[in-house]
Design a protein around this motif. Structure first.
Motif, PDB file in Angstrom:
ATOM      1  N   GLU A 165     -13.664  -5.425 -19.117  1.00 52.48           N
ATOM      2  CA  GLU A 165     -14.978  -5.639 -18.429  1.00 52.48           C
ATOM      3  C   GLU A 165     -15.689  -4.342 -18.316  1.00 52.48           C
ATOM      4  OE1 GLU A 165     -15.122  -8.153 -15.195  1.00 52.48           O
ATOM      5  OE2 GLU A 165     -13.101  -7.146 -14.346  1.00 52.48           O
ATOM      6  N   GLY A 166     -16.879  -4.611 -18.460  1.00 55.82           N
ATOM      7  CA  GLY A 166     -17.894  -3.342 -18.248  1.00 55.82           C
ATOM      8  C   GLY A 166     -17.353  -1.957 -18.924  1.00 55.82           C
ATOM      9  N   HIS A 167     -17.235  -0.759 -18.273  1.00 57.90           N
ATOM     10  CA  HIS A 167     -16.593   0.187 -18.895  1.00 57.90           C
ATOM     11  C   HIS A 167     -15.229   0.546 -18.552  1.00 57.90           C
ATOM     12  CE1 HIS A 167     -16.587   4.208 -20.716  1.00 57.90           C
ATOM     13  NE2 HIS A 167     -16.192   4.899 -19.505  1.00 57.90           N
ATOM     14  N   CYS A 168     -14.300   0.710 -19.145  1.00 61.84           N
ATOM     15  CA  CYS A 168     -12.775   0.957 -18.847  1.00 61.84           C
ATOM     16  C   CYS A 168     -12.275   2.152 -19.188  1.00 61.84           C
ATOM     17  CB  CYS A 168     -11.976  -0.109 -19.499  1.00 61.84           C
ATOM     18  SG  CYS A 168     -12.604  -1.883 -19.295  1.00 61.84           S
ATOM     19  N   ASP A 169     -11.483   2.753 -18.351  1.00 59.83           N
ATOM     20  CA  ASP A 169     -11.089   4.161 -18.483  1.00 59.83           C
ATOM     21  C   ASP A 169      -9.750   4.071 -19.914  1.00 59.83           C
ATOM     22  OD1 ASP A 169      -9.717   6.648 -18.526  1.00 59.83           O
ATOM     23  OD2 ASP A 169      -9.163   6.269 -16.428  1.00 59.83           O
ATOM     24  N   LYS A 170     -10.037   5.187 -20.600  1.00 63.77           N
ATOM     25  CA  LYS A 170      -9.066   4.850 -21.917  1.00 63.77           C
ATOM     26  C   LYS A 170      -7.673   5.009 -21.668  1.00 63.77           C
ATOM     27  CE  LYS A 170      -8.263   7.915 -25.971  1.00 63.77           C
ATOM     28  NZ  LYS A 170      -8.763   8.984 -26.888  1.00 63.77           N
ATOM     29  N   ASN A 171      -7.572   5.682 -20.437  1.00 69.33           N
ATOM     30  CA  ASN A 171      -6.175   5.714 -19.931  1.00 69.33           C
ATOM     31  C   ASN A 171      -5.574   4.579 -19.169  1.00 69.33           C
ATOM     32  OD1 ASN A 171      -5.746   8.141 -21.218  1.00 69.33           O
ATOM     33  ND2 ASN A 171      -6.808   9.173 -19.080  1.00 69.33           N
ATOM     34  N   LEU A 172      -6.202   3.452 -19.538  1.00 68.03           N
ATOM     35  CA  LEU A 172      -5.762   2.145 -18.784  1.00 68.03           C
ATOM     36  C   LEU A 172      -4.625   1.598 -19.103  1.00 68.03           C
ATOM     37  CD1 LEU A 172      -7.193  -0.187 -17.043  1.00 68.03           C
ATOM     38  CD2 LEU A 172      -7.640  -1.232 -19.159  1.00 68.03           C
ATOM     39  N   GLN A 173      -3.572   1.844 -18.123  1.00 66.43           N
ATOM     40  CA  GLN A 173      -2.207   1.307 -18.300  1.00 66.43           C
ATOM     41  C   GLN A 173      -2.028  -0.115 -17.871  1.00 66.43           C
ATOM     42  OE1 GLN A 173       0.229   3.432 -19.596  1.00 66.43           O
ATOM     43  NE2 GLN A 173      -1.803   4.941 -19.716  1.00 66.43           N
ATOM     44  N   ARG A 174      -2.438  -1.019 -18.890  1.00 64.65           N
ATOM     45  CA  ARG A 174      -2.386  -2.414 -18.483  1.00 64.65           C
ATOM     46  C   ARG A 174      -1.782  -3.068 -19.817  1.00 64.65           C
ATOM     47  NH1 ARG A 174      -6.622  -4.206 -15.338  1.00 64.65           N
ATOM     48  NH2 ARG A 174      -5.751  -6.266 -15.598  1.00 64.65           N
ATOM     49  N   THR A 175      -0.947  -4.248 -19.580  1.00 63.54           N
ATOM     50  CA  THR A 175      -0.286  -5.015 -20.606  1.00 63.54           C
ATOM     51  C   THR A 175      -0.079  -6.425 -19.954  1.00 63.54           C
ATOM     52  OG1 THR A 175       1.619  -5.067 -22.035  1.00 63.54           O
ATOM     53  CG2 THR A 175       2.001  -4.454 -19.851  1.00 63.54           C
ATOM     54  N   GLY A 176       0.054  -7.345 -20.836  1.00 64.17           N
ATOM     55  CA  GLY A 176       0.087  -8.782 -20.160  1.00 64.17           C
ATOM     56  C   GLY A 176       0.521  -9.426 -21.343  1.00 64.17           C
ATOM     57  N   ARG A 177       0.486 -10.941 -21.202  1.00 65.65           N
ATOM     58  CA  ARG A 177       0.565 -12.059 -22.186  1.00 65.65           C
ATOM     59  C   ARG A 177      -0.808 -12.408 -22.405  1.00 65.65           C
ATOM     60  NH1 ARG A 177       4.910 -16.257 -20.456  1.00 65.65           N
ATOM     61  NH2 ARG A 177       4.276 -17.139 -22.337  1.00 65.65           N
ATOM     62  N   HIS A 178      -1.751 -12.405 -21.726  1.00 71.18           N
ATOM     63  CA  HIS A 178      -3.251 -12.958 -22.075  1.00 71.18           C
ATOM     64  C   HIS A 178      -4.200 -11.787 -22.001  1.00 71.18           C
ATOM     65  CE1 HIS A 178      -0.869 -16.323 -22.353  1.00 71.18           C
ATOM     66  NE2 HIS A 178      -0.620 -16.484 -20.909  1.00 71.18           N
ATOM     67  N   LEU A 179      -4.889 -11.580 -22.973  1.00 67.37           N
ATOM     68  CA  LEU A 179      -6.031 -10.666 -23.004  1.00 67.37           C
ATOM     69  C   LEU A 179      -7.598 -11.377 -22.945  1.00 67.37           C
ATOM     70  CD1 LEU A 179      -7.569  -7.841 -22.888  1.00 67.37           C
ATOM     71  CD2 LEU A 179      -7.178  -7.664 -25.481  1.00 67.37           C
ATOM     72  N   ALA A 180      -8.403 -11.283 -22.078  1.00 67.52           N
ATOM     73  CA  ALA A 180      -9.859 -11.491 -22.095  1.00 67.52           C
ATOM     74  C   ALA A 180     -10.760 -10.670 -22.265  1.00 67.52           C
ATOM     75  CB  ALA A 180      -9.927 -12.319 -20.859  1.00 67.52           C
ATOM     76  N   ILE A 181     -11.326 -10.613 -23.240  1.00 72.04           N
ATOM     77  CA  ILE A 181     -12.408  -9.824 -23.498  1.00 72.04           C
ATOM     78  C   ILE A 181     -13.902 -10.310 -23.030  1.00 72.04           C
ATOM     79  CG2 ILE A 181     -13.896  -8.299 -25.198  1.00 72.04           C
ATOM     80  CD1 ILE A 181     -11.298  -8.288 -26.719  1.00 72.04           C
ATOM     81  N   GLU A 182     -14.637  -9.777 -21.947  1.00 66.94           N
ATOM     82  CA  GLU A 182     -15.857 -10.635 -21.448  1.00 66.94           C
ATOM     83  C   GLU A 182     -17.067  -9.783 -22.088  1.00 66.94           C
ATOM     84  OE1 GLU A 182     -15.799 -10.742 -17.251  1.00 66.94           O
ATOM     85  OE2 GLU A 182     -13.733 -11.475 -17.023  1.00 66.94           O
ATOM     86  N   ARG A 183     -18.008 -10.648 -21.987  1.00 65.72           N
ATOM     87  CA  ARG A 183     -19.396 -10.250 -22.442  1.00 65.72           C
ATOM     88  C   ARG A 183     -19.719  -8.717 -21.931  1.00 65.72           C
ATOM     89  NH1 ARG A 183     -19.988 -15.630 -21.765  1.00 65.72           N
ATOM     90  NH2 ARG A 183     -20.533 -16.759 -23.688  1.00 65.72           N
ATOM     91  N   TRP A 185     -18.019  -6.364 -21.382  1.00 66.45           N
ATOM     92  CA  TRP A 185     -17.162  -5.178 -21.906  1.00 66.45           C
ATOM     93  C   TRP A 185     -18.012  -4.268 -22.860  1.00 66.45           C
ATOM     94  CZ3 TRP A 185     -13.394  -4.264 -26.170  1.00 66.45           C
ATOM     95  CH2 TRP A 185     -12.893  -3.155 -26.090  1.00 66.45           C
ATOM     96  N   ASP A 186     -18.118  -2.892 -22.928  1.00 60.08           N
ATOM     97  CA  ASP A 186     -18.889  -2.097 -23.821  1.00 60.08           C
ATOM     98  C   ASP A 186     -18.498  -1.958 -25.242  1.00 60.08           C
ATOM     99  OD1 ASP A 186     -16.759  -0.461 -23.369  1.00 60.08           O
ATOM    100  OD2 ASP A 186     -17.811   1.135 -22.240  1.00 60.08           O
ATOM    101  N   ARG A 187     -17.316  -2.795 -25.544  1.00 64.17           N
ATOM    102  CA  ARG A 187     -16.641  -2.612 -26.621  1.00 64.17           C
ATOM    103  C   ARG A 187     -16.062  -1.223 -27.523  1.00 64.17           C
ATOM    104  NH1 ARG A 187     -17.470  -7.633 -25.025  1.00 64.17           N
ATOM    105  NH2 ARG A 187     -17.438  -9.150 -26.435  1.00 64.17           N
ATOM    106  N   ASP A 188     -15.632  -0.598 -26.558  1.00 61.74           N
ATOM    107  CA  ASP A 188     -15.108   0.864 -26.895  1.00 61.74           C
ATOM    108  C   ASP A 188     -13.720   0.789 -27.516  1.00 61.74           C
ATOM    109  OD1 ASP A 188     -13.817   3.438 -26.713  1.00 61.74           O
ATOM    110  OD2 ASP A 188     -15.013   3.774 -24.815  1.00 61.74           O
ATOM    111  N   GLN A 189     -13.960   0.902 -28.963  1.00 58.51           N
ATOM    112  CA  GLN A 189     -12.676   1.035 -29.803  1.00 58.51           C
ATOM    113  C   GLN A 189     -11.740   1.984 -29.273  1.00 58.51           C
ATOM    114  OE1 GLN A 189     -12.868   0.827 -34.075  1.00 58.51           O
ATOM    115  NE2 GLN A 189     -15.350   0.430 -33.760  1.00 58.51           N
ATOM    116  N   ASN A 190     -11.785   3.227 -28.670  1.00 59.78           N
ATOM    117  CA  ASN A 190     -10.781   4.203 -28.373  1.00 59.78           C
ATOM    118  C   ASN A 190      -9.739   3.722 -27.295  1.00 59.78           C
ATOM    119  OD1 ASN A 190     -11.431   6.200 -30.160  1.00 59.78           O
ATOM    120  ND2 ASN A 190     -13.019   6.788 -28.875  1.00 59.78           N
ATOM    121  N   VAL A 191     -10.695   2.802 -26.283  1.00 59.59           N
ATOM    122  CA  VAL A 191      -9.989   2.099 -25.139  1.00 59.59           C
ATOM    123  C   VAL A 191      -9.000   0.966 -25.699  1.00 59.59           C
ATOM    124  CG1 VAL A 191     -10.205   0.583 -23.298  1.00 59.59           C
ATOM    125  CG2 VAL A 191     -11.740   2.646 -23.287  1.00 59.59           C
ATOM    126  N   TYR A 192      -9.600   0.346 -26.580  1.00 54.87           N
ATOM    127  CA  TYR A 192      -8.857  -0.795 -27.136  1.00 54.87           C
ATOM    128  C   TYR A 192      -7.468  -0.199 -27.725  1.00 54.87           C
ATOM    129  CZ  TYR A 192      -8.577  -5.612 -28.963  1.00 54.87           C
ATOM    130  OH  TYR A 192      -7.879  -6.926 -29.182  1.00 54.87           O
TER     131      TYR A 192
END
Length: 232
Positions: A165-183, A185-192
């Protein structure tokens, strides 16, 4: 109104908010993201934090996967009851038993979460209608705002749900079973592309779709779950 939603309509939370209003301690927390995780550091709100922990720990273990699945939906998002139950079934959080089907068990879990105030009737519904729906079917619902904040703070540790959501850090260390992409979120491909999808099993998209959302690294993703999630 945003702060009211975060209180979740819970008398205990509202009383705590009213008791600290003069110093604006609690109101300041309510305006922040993941504010529940900071309650333990505030002496005047310690009792509320202890109560919150006790409330969750007393929940039956069989309900906890259903509870920790709720942050997939944004704050105040209206959820269709049937769709939520079907999601629980698809994810294996509600299964067939000797006594009942997965769907009936899912409906029972839903009713229990309503009784625990984890799930509520949408606030756009009048009190009379909401009360009627609670007794009947409640076709539409939403996660309690206050409890949702606690779940979000815990899901980071439990690695069950994570949201973009919003603007995320590219170095985001997150993982999990379920991913939710909220409205939002800035759709940054590098972060993704920097996210670890090794354990991802479902993808939920709110708002604009991007072709890069599907990655070869999603080896455990259930495609049929992904398709249904597009229509939340």
């Amino acid at each position: 109104m945003h702060i009211l939603h975060k209180c979740g309509g819970l008398p205990k939370v509202i009383r705590a908010a009213a008791g600290t209003r003069g110093e604006e301690t609690f109101w300041r927390f309510l305006r922040e993201d993941n504010f529940v995780s900071r309650l333990k550091d505030e002496p005047r709100l310690k009792d509320l934090f202890v109560w919150l922990l006790s409330y969750f720990h007393s929940c039956p273990d069989v309900l906890k996967p259903c509870i920790f699945y709720l942050p997939i939906f944004p704050l105040n998002h209206i959820i269709r009851r049937r769709r939520l139950v079907r999601r629980w079934i698809a994810e294996g959080y509600s299964r067939d038993s000797k006594e009942s089907t997965a769907e009936k068990n899912g409906e029972m879990s839903f009713s229990k979460l309503v009784n625990l105030s984890m799930i509520q009737a949408p606030r756009t519904i009048t009190e009379t209608s909401a009360e009627h729906n609670c007794c009947k079917r409640m076709p539409l619902c939403q996660a309690n705002g206050f409890f949702r904040e606690y779940i979000v703070s815990q899901s980071m540790e439990d690695n069950l749900v994570f949201a973009l959501e919003g603007h995320c850090d590219k170095n985001l260390q997150r993982t999990g079973r379920h991913l939710a992409i909220e409205r939002s979120w800035d759709r940054d491909q590098n972060v993704y592309k920097s996210i670890d999808f090794a354990r991802l099993r479902s993808l939920t998209v709110f708002g604009r779709w991007g072709s890069f959302f599907v990655s070869d690294k999603m080896r455990l993703l259930r495609c049929w779950i992904w398709r249904t999630c597009l229509q939340v």
